[in-house]
Design a protein around this motif. Structure first.
Motif, PDB file in Angstrom:
ATOM      1  N   ALA A 184       0.820  -1.213   0.000  1.00 12.92           N
ATOM      2  CA  ALA A 184       0.000   0.000   0.000  1.00 12.92           C
ATOM      3  C   ALA A 184       0.850   1.258   0.000  1.00 12.92           C
ATOM      4  CB  ALA A 184      -0.943  -0.007   1.201  1.00 12.92           C
ATOM      5  N   VAL A 185       1.918   1.253   0.777  1.00 17.25           N
ATOM      6  CA  VAL A 185       2.804   2.417   0.838  1.00 17.25           C
ATOM      7  C   VAL A 185       3.463   2.657  -0.520  1.00 17.25           C
ATOM      8  CG1 VAL A 185       4.973   3.292   1.820  1.00 17.25           C
ATOM      9  CG2 VAL A 185       3.236   2.285   3.317  1.00 17.25           C
ATOM     10  N   GLU A 186       3.990   1.577  -1.108  1.00 16.98           N
ATOM     11  CA  GLU A 186       4.632   1.697  -2.421  1.00 16.98           C
ATOM     12  C   GLU A 186       3.615   2.109  -3.491  1.00 16.98           C
ATOM     13  OE1 GLU A 186       7.771   1.521  -3.210  1.00 16.98           O
ATOM     14  OE2 GLU A 186       8.515   0.959  -1.238  1.00 16.98           O
ATOM     15  N   ALA A 187       2.420   1.580  -3.377  1.00 16.51           N
ATOM     16  CA  ALA A 187       1.364   1.904  -4.340  1.00 16.51           C
ATOM     17  C   ALA A 187       0.981   3.377  -4.266  1.00 16.51           C
ATOM     18  CB  ALA A 187       0.139   1.024  -4.090  1.00 16.51           C
ATOM     19  N   PHE A 188       0.923   3.916  -3.053  1.00 17.64           N
ATOM     20  CA  PHE A 188       0.596   5.333  -2.870  1.00 17.64           C
ATOM     21  C   PHE A 188       1.676   6.211  -3.496  1.00 17.64           C
ATOM     22  CE2 PHE A 188       0.945   9.169  -0.079  1.00 17.64           C
ATOM     23  CZ  PHE A 188      -0.191   9.814  -0.547  1.00 17.64           C
ATOM     24  N   HIS A 189       2.933   5.852  -3.282  1.00 16.79           N
ATOM     25  CA  HIS A 189       4.034   6.613  -3.883  1.00 16.79           C
ATOM     26  C   HIS A 189       3.972   6.553  -5.406  1.00 16.79           C
ATOM     27  CE1 HIS A 189       6.627   6.134   0.001  1.00 16.79           C
ATOM     28  NE2 HIS A 189       5.755   7.120   0.092  1.00 16.79           N
ATOM     29  N   TYR A 190       3.636   5.387  -5.917  1.00 15.71           N
ATOM     30  CA  TYR A 190       3.537   5.206  -7.364  1.00 15.71           C
ATOM     31  C   TYR A 190       2.424   6.081  -7.949  1.00 15.71           C
ATOM     32  CZ  TYR A 190       2.482   2.897 -11.828  1.00 15.71           C
ATOM     33  OH  TYR A 190       2.226   2.638 -13.155  1.00 15.71           O
ATOM     34  N   ASP A 192      -7.465   8.039   7.936  1.00 13.76           N
ATOM     35  CA  ASP A 192      -7.830   8.867   9.087  1.00 13.76           C
ATOM     36  C   ASP A 192      -7.037   8.401  10.306  1.00 13.76           C
ATOM     37  OD1 ASP A 192      -9.140  10.917  10.344  1.00 13.76           O
ATOM     38  OD2 ASP A 192     -10.928   9.765  10.775  1.00 13.76           O
ATOM     39  N   ASP A 193      -7.710   8.072  11.407  1.00  5.49           N
ATOM     40  CA  ASP A 193      -7.005   7.614  12.604  1.00  5.49           C
ATOM     41  C   ASP A 193      -6.982   6.090  12.726  1.00  5.49           C
ATOM     42  OD1 ASP A 193      -6.468  10.212  13.522  1.00  5.49           O
ATOM     43  OD2 ASP A 193      -8.466  10.374  14.387  1.00  5.49           O
ATOM     44  N   SER A 194      -7.602   5.404  11.771  1.00 11.08           N
ATOM     45  CA  SER A 194      -7.733   3.951  11.874  1.00 11.08           C
ATOM     46  C   SER A 194      -6.488   3.187  11.424  1.00 11.08           C
ATOM     47  CB  SER A 194      -8.944   3.473  11.063  1.00 11.08           C
ATOM     48  OG  SER A 194      -8.748   3.772   9.685  1.00 11.08           O
ATOM     49  N   HIS A 195      -5.621   3.847  10.663  1.00 12.11           N
ATOM     50  CA  HIS A 195      -4.426   3.178  10.171  1.00 12.11           C
ATOM     51  C   HIS A 195      -3.255   4.155  10.221  1.00 12.11           C
ATOM     52  CE1 HIS A 195      -1.848   0.515   7.987  1.00 12.11           C
ATOM     53  NE2 HIS A 195      -2.816  -0.376   7.852  1.00 12.11           N
ATOM     54  N   PRO A 196      -2.519   4.196  11.336  1.00  5.81           N
ATOM     55  CA  PRO A 196      -1.452   5.183  11.545  1.00  5.81           C
ATOM     56  C   PRO A 196      -0.403   5.255  10.447  1.00  5.81           C
ATOM     57  CG  PRO A 196      -1.908   4.000  13.577  1.00  5.81           C
ATOM     58  CD  PRO A 196      -2.683   3.307  12.493  1.00  5.81           C
ATOM     59  N   LEU A 197       0.018   4.092   9.920  1.00 10.38           N
ATOM     60  CA  LEU A 197       1.050   4.094   8.882  1.00 10.38           C
ATOM     61  C   LEU A 197       0.581   4.805   7.630  1.00 10.38           C
ATOM     62  CD1 LEU A 197       3.767   3.171   7.695  1.00 10.38           C
ATOM     63  CD2 LEU A 197       2.644   1.033   7.017  1.00 10.38           C
ATOM     64  N   LEU A 198      -0.603   4.449   7.158  1.00 15.30           N
ATOM     65  CA  LEU A 198      -1.125   5.075   5.939  1.00 15.30           C
ATOM     66  C   LEU A 198      -1.501   6.531   6.188  1.00 15.30           C
ATOM     67  CD1 LEU A 198      -3.291   2.204   4.404  1.00 15.30           C
ATOM     68  CD2 LEU A 198      -0.896   2.788   3.986  1.00 15.30           C
ATOM     69  N   ARG A 199      -1.985   6.816   7.376  1.00 14.60           N
ATOM     70  CA  ARG A 199      -2.302   8.208   7.721  1.00 14.60           C
ATOM     71  C   ARG A 199      -1.041   9.064   7.669  1.00 14.60           C
ATOM     72  NH1 ARG A 199      -2.396  11.855  11.869  1.00 14.60           N
ATOM     73  NH2 ARG A 199      -4.238  13.208  11.988  1.00 14.60           N
ATOM     74  N   ASP A 200       0.059   8.513   8.151  1.00 11.96           N
ATOM     75  CA  ASP A 200       1.334   9.226   8.126  1.00 11.96           C
ATOM     76  C   ASP A 200       1.781   9.494   6.693  1.00 11.96           C
ATOM     77  OD1 ASP A 200       3.792  10.254   9.451  1.00 11.96           O
ATOM     78  OD2 ASP A 200       4.736   8.567   8.424  1.00 11.96           O
ATOM     79  N   LYS A 201       1.594   8.505   5.812  1.00 13.44           N
ATOM     80  CA  LYS A 201       1.970   8.686   4.411  1.00 13.44           C
ATOM     81  C   LYS A 201       1.083   9.739   3.746  1.00 13.44           C
ATOM     82  CE  LYS A 201       5.307   5.843   4.518  1.00 13.44           C
ATOM     83  NZ  LYS A 201       6.694   6.374   4.462  1.00 13.44           N
TER      84      LYS A 201
END
Length: 199
Positions: A54-60, A113-122
């Motif tokens: 998910a993180v890599e996909a968001f960057h892409y 939002d607040d439900s997934h800290p890692l993705l929220r940070d990204k």
């Protein structure tokens, strides 16, 4: 090595489309395997978890959108035009967004939002980068004398991003580009009021 890198990029690209259209929670690892044609074991050879994908996909996805914005900016000769480029690439967000599913930043921020800290940070990092790019354009416009001196750069950047994301959200929700297009027109008028008057 080259084949492995190509496979990894393939997983990222397909997953980016999936996440941006269905959301992170609405996309399973099984969905990724179906879309990519790669079995779970193959997926785990390149990624430790769905989060990592998910993180890599968001960057892409963000990179593709940023490229579209950069190309639009290259056609502009004014700071106002460059600032409006952020919105103009989404003028046809319903039928032809710069990336399938709409704005990656808006989609990720709304879902995590607040439900997934890692993705929220990204998402937060993406927001800061976008605001930073807008602030730079506004500052350059003030330095060149295009914009009035003394503008609140932070406030204008926040306002611009809010108008952009709000227009995208409303247009996507209604299935009609009129909201983002009205926001482009309204922001254009507003920014014209921020410009120096020349005789």
């Amino acid at each position: 090595m080259q084949k492995g890198e190509n496979t990894r990029k393939h997983i990222i690209a397909k997953s980016a489309e999936l996440f941006n259209q269905r959301g992170y929670a609405g996309s399973s690892l099984s969905d990724i395997t179906k879309l990519t044609g790669i079995k779970k074991g193959g997926i785990y050879r390149y990624f430790a978890s769905k989060d990592e994908i998910a993180v890599e996909a968001f960057h892409y996805a963000g990179g593709i959108v940023n490229q579209s914005i950069s190309e639009a900016m290259e056609q502009e000769t004014t700071a106002m035009g460059r600032l409006l480029s952020f919105l103009r690439v989404y003028a046809n967000v319903v039928e032809a967004p710069p990336f399938a599913g709409g704005c990656p930043l808006l989609n990720l921020a709304t879902e995590s939002d607040d439900s997934h800290p890692l993705l929220r940070d990204k998402a937060h990092q993406g927001m800061e980068r976008t605001l930073g790019a807008m602030k730079q354009i506004i500052s350059e416009g003030m330095e060149s004398g295009e914009f009035k001196a003394g503008l609140d750069v932070d406030a204008l950047a926040t306002f611009t991003l809010s108008v952009m994301e709000g227009g995208i959200m409303l247009s996507k929700l209604e299935g009609d580009n009129r909201h983002i297009q009205m926001n482009i027109e309204s922001l254009t008028t507003y920014l014209q009021g921020m410009c120096m008057r020349t005789s």
